[in-house]
Design an enzyme around this catalytic site. Structure first.
Site, PDB file in Angstrom:
ATOM      1  N   CYS A  50      18.266  19.028   7.031  1.00  9.19           N
ATOM      2  CA  CYS A  50      17.664  18.239   5.953  1.00  9.19           C
ATOM      3  C   CYS A  50      16.743  19.036   5.042  1.00  9.19           C
ATOM      4  CB  CYS A  50      16.893  17.063   6.548  1.00  9.19           C
ATOM      5  SG  CYS A  50      17.914  15.939   7.527  1.00  9.19           S
ATOM      6  N   HIS A 109       9.829  14.452   3.258  1.00 13.22           N
ATOM      7  CA  HIS A 109      11.208  14.116   3.621  1.00 13.22           C
ATOM      8  C   HIS A 109      11.274  12.798   4.388  1.00 13.22           C
ATOM      9  CE1 HIS A 109      15.131  14.118   5.350  1.00 13.22           C
ATOM     10  NE2 HIS A 109      14.728  14.457   6.554  1.00 13.22           N
ATOM     11  N   ASN A 134      17.671   7.680   5.283  1.00  8.97           N
ATOM     12  CA  ASN A 134      17.555   9.141   5.354  1.00  8.97           C
ATOM     13  C   ASN A 134      18.784   9.742   4.678  1.00  8.97           C
ATOM     14  OD1 ASN A 134      17.468  11.841   6.025  1.00  8.97           O
ATOM     15  ND2 ASN A 134      16.990  11.525   8.175  1.00  8.97           N
ATOM     16  N   HIS A 186       0.882  14.563  -6.076  1.00 13.40           N
ATOM     17  CA  HIS A 186       1.971  13.746  -5.540  1.00 13.40           C
ATOM     18  C   HIS A 186       2.606  14.454  -4.350  1.00 13.40           C
ATOM     19  CE1 HIS A 186       1.602  11.371  -9.199  1.00 13.40           C
ATOM     20  NE2 HIS A 186       1.684  12.491  -9.887  1.00 13.40           N
ATOM     21  N   HIS A 201      10.728  29.350   9.540  1.00 11.29           N
ATOM     22  CA  HIS A 201      11.864  29.221  10.454  1.00 11.29           C
ATOM     23  C   HIS A 201      11.393  29.504  11.876  1.00 11.29           C
ATOM     24  CE1 HIS A 201      15.901  29.150  11.921  1.00 11.29           C
ATOM     25  NE2 HIS A 201      16.441  29.179  10.722  1.00 11.29           N
ATOM     26  N   HIS A 225      13.041   3.094   2.944  1.00 15.31           N
ATOM     27  CA  HIS A 225      13.375   1.668   2.980  1.00 15.31           C
ATOM     28  C   HIS A 225      14.598   1.353   2.121  1.00 15.31           C
ATOM     29  CE1 HIS A 225      12.998  -2.602   1.698  1.00 15.31           C
ATOM     30  NE2 HIS A 225      12.573  -2.780   2.926  1.00 15.31           N
TER      31      HIS A 225
END
Length: 504
Positions: free
Chosen positions: A236, A403, A436, A399, A315, A432
Site C-alpha cells: 500500500c 493511509h 482501503n 493537512h 524499509h 468510510h
C-alpha cells in the site's frame, strides 16, 4: 476475566501502535540531519547573497566609479574573481535539484452498481459456500469495526454467484480503474498522452504480461521512447515509491512530464478459505485507483497545484518478522491469500518511528528541533529518566493524509502524533466512503481536503503510507495556490454529506 474478555484484550493490544515517541532511535535523527546537511551549499549561499544584495543597494554612483577604478588597476584579481563566480554559479546550477510540480491528479470513481452494503457482503459470502460459520462471524465483526461505510465497491466479478475471478475479469478491472483515472487526468490538464515522457505504474498483486504499464501505452498510443516502469508486490505504500521514482527520473530528463498510476486489483486476490488472518483483506480492500501528472518544467509552476518538497522512505525488510507480517501464501487447503500477522501493528509502529524521526529535521521548526534534540541527547548521554520531548507535527503540516488502511491505524496515529480530529478526518472519511484502496487512498484523502475548500496557498501536506515488506513512506507537498477541486473530483456528488458520524 473469562476467555472471551481475554480475547478482546489481546485483539485490542494487537491493534494498537506502540508508543514509539518514547523510544526514539538516535540513528534516525542523524539520518534526518544528514539529509538537511546535504543542502548545506544552498543554505550557506542564501545569507551570502543576501549580504551582497544589501551592500550593493547602499552603493551610489561615486562608489561604483571608485570600484571601477580599483578594478582597472587590479585586472588579474578581477579576472580570477569573475572566473570563480562563473564556475561556482555553474556548479550550483548544475547540481541544484530540479523542482518537481504536481499539475493535477484524478481518482477513479467506481459506478454505483459495484457498491456493496454490509448485508449484501455477508449474504454473498454465505451463498458462495466457501466459508464456515466461524469465518462468517469473524468477517461480520471485522466489517462492523472496520470503519467502512455502505458505499464501498468490489469488482464486477465478485458480484456474481459463484464469483468469477478470471484473468480476463482482472484485466477488465485494471483497465476500468486505470483508464478511468487517466481519461479524467488528460481531460483536466489538456496534456496530450504523447507528451508523456515517463510512466510509473504500481499494483501489488496483479502483474500480467504484457504489464499494466504496457496496457496504458497501448491504450493511449504513448511514444516509443517513453521511460516506463511497472512496480509489483510493494504493498500500500508503493504510491509514494512511484512518486519518488518519477521524481528521480525528472531530475535526469529535462522538460518532461511524468505520469504515476497507483492501484490495486481485487478480482483474482479474493480469499475463499477459512484462515482468519487471511480473511481480513476481504473485508477492507475495495476498488480504487489514482493517476498523477508531474512536471519539471518551470513554465508549469503557474498552473500546478503543488510542489514536491520531500520524500522519506523507510524499509524494515531486513527484519524477518517485518518481512513476513504481510505475506501472500497458500493456506493448508491450497487457497491463496494475503496473511496479516498479529505483530503487524507493532512492526508498523517501529517503521513509523524511524520514518518520522528522519523526516522531523527536514520539516519541523527550529524551535521544535532544538527541544527534541536536546532532550534526546540528554537521555542518551546521561541515561536519565527524562521523558522525550514529543515534537508537534501540527506546526510543520497543515493537512495529513494517513493511509486509510484501517480504523485502528488511523486512530493510533492520531493519538501518537497528538493530532486533532479534523487532521484525521480526510483519512476516516475516505475509509468510510471508498474503503482501503491501497496505494491510491492518500489521493482520495487529498481530494477530500480540496473538496472541503481547505487547501490554501502555502499549506503543507503530509502523505504517509504503510506497505508490505515492511515499509513506511512519506511525501510532503506545498500548495502553490488556493487549490480548488478539479472537475470530476470523486467527492463532488457527496461532499455535502461529510463528515459523517461514525458509530464505532
Amino acid at each position: 476475566m473469562n476467555g472471551e474478555e481475554n480475547n478482546r484484550v489481546q485483539i485490542r493490544q494487537r491493534t494498537r501502535l506502540p508508543d514509539f515517541l518514547q523510544s526514539v532511535n538516535l540513528k534516525y535523527v542523524k539520518l534526518g540531519y544528514h539529509y538537511l546537511i546535504s543542502h548545506l551549499l544552498t543554505l550557506c549561499l542564501i545569507p551570502l547573497m543576501s549580504v551582497i544584495v544589501v551592500e550593493a543597494s547602499r552603493l551610489n554612483l561615486d562608489d561604483v566609479h571608485q570600484l571601477w577604478l580599483q578594478l582597472q588597476y587590479n585586472l588579474v584579481s578581477f579576472i580570477v574573481l569573475s572566473v570563480v563566480l562563473v564556475f561556482g554559479s555553474t556548479v550550483y546550477i548544475m547540481t541544484r535539484p530540479r523542482s518537481v510540480y504536481l499539475l493535477d491528479y484524478s481518482c477513479y470513481l467506481p459506478p454505483s452498481h459495484l457498491k456493496v452494503k454490509y448485508h449484501q457482503f455477508m449474504e454473498h459470502s454465505k451463498l458462495t459456500g466457501d466459508f464456515d460459520e466461524s469465518s462468517l462471524e469473524f468477517q461480520r465483526k471485522i466489517l462492523e469495526r472496520s470503519g467502512l461505510g455502505e458505499e464501498t465497491c468490489v469488482p464486477e466479478a465478485m458480484h456474481y454467484l459463484p464469483p468469477r475471478p478470471s484473468m480476463a475479469a482482472a484485466r477488465e478491472e485494471a483497465e476500468q480503474v486505470m483508464f478511468g483515472a487517466l481519461d479524467k487526468l488528460f481531460a483536466n490538464t489538456n496534456v496530450k498522452p504523447r507528451d508523456i515522457g515517463i510512466l510509473v505504474v504500481n499494483c501489488s498483486l496483479f502483474n500480467p504480461t504484457p504489464s499494466l504499464s504496457a496496457m496504458i501505452i497501448n491504450k493511449y498510443k504513448l511514444r516509443g521512447n517513453i521511460r516506463s516502469f511497472n512496480l509489483g508486490g510493494m504493498g500500500c505504500s508503493a504510491g509514494v515509491i512511484s512518486i519518488d521514482l518519477a521524481k528521480d527520473m525528472l531530475q535526469v530528463h529535462r522538460n518532461s512530464y511524468a505520469v504515476v498510476v497507483s492501484t490495486e486489483n481485487i478480482t483474482q486476490n479474493w480469499y475463499f478459505g477459512n484462515k482468519k488472518s487471511m480473511l481480513i483483506p476481504n473485508c477492507l480492500f475495495r476498488v480504487g485507483g489514482a493517476a498523477v501528472l508531474l512536471s519539471n518544467r518551470s513554465v508549469d509552476r503557474r498552473r500546478s497545484k503543488y510542489k514536491l518538497v520531500h520524500v522519506v522512505r523507510t524499509h524494515c525488510g531486513a527484519n524477518d518478522k517485518a518481512f513476513k507480517c504481510v505475506y501472500q501464501e497458500q493456506d493448508d487447503n491450497g487457497k491463496t491469500g494475503v496473511s496479516l500477522s498479529k505483530d503487524l501493528m507493532a512492526i508498523a509502529g517501529g517503521a513509523l518511528k524511524a520514518n518520522i524521526t528522519t523526516l522531523g529535521p527536514l520539516v519541523l521548526p527550529i524551535s521544535e528541533q532544538i527541544l527534541f534534540f536536546v532532550t534526546l541527547v540528554a537521555k542518551k548521554l546521561f541515561n536519565a529518566k527524562i521523558k522525550p520531548y514529543i515534537p508537534d507535527f501540527k506546526l510543520a503540516f497543515d493537512h495529513f493524509c494517513i493511509h486509510a488502511g484501517g480504523r485502528a491505524v488511523i486512530d493510533e496515529l492520531e493519538k501518537n502524533l497528538q493530532l486533532l480530529p479534523v487532521h484525521a478526518e480526510a483519512s476516516r472519511m475516505t475509509l468510510h466512503r471508498f474503503g482501503n484502496t491501497s496505494s491510491s487512498s492518500i489521493w482520495y484523502e487529498l481530494a477530500y481536503t480540496e473538496a472541503k475548500g481547505r487547501m490554501r496557498k502555502g499549506n503543507r501536506v503530509w502523505q504517509i503510507a504503510f506497505g508490505s515488506g515492511f515499509k513506511c513512506n512519506s511525501v510532503v507537498w506545498v500548495a502553490l495556490r488556493n487549490v480548488k477541486p478539479s472537475p470530476n473530483n470523486p467527492w463532488e456528488d457527496c461532499i455535502h454529506r461529510y463528515p459523517v458520524q461514525l458509530n464505532l
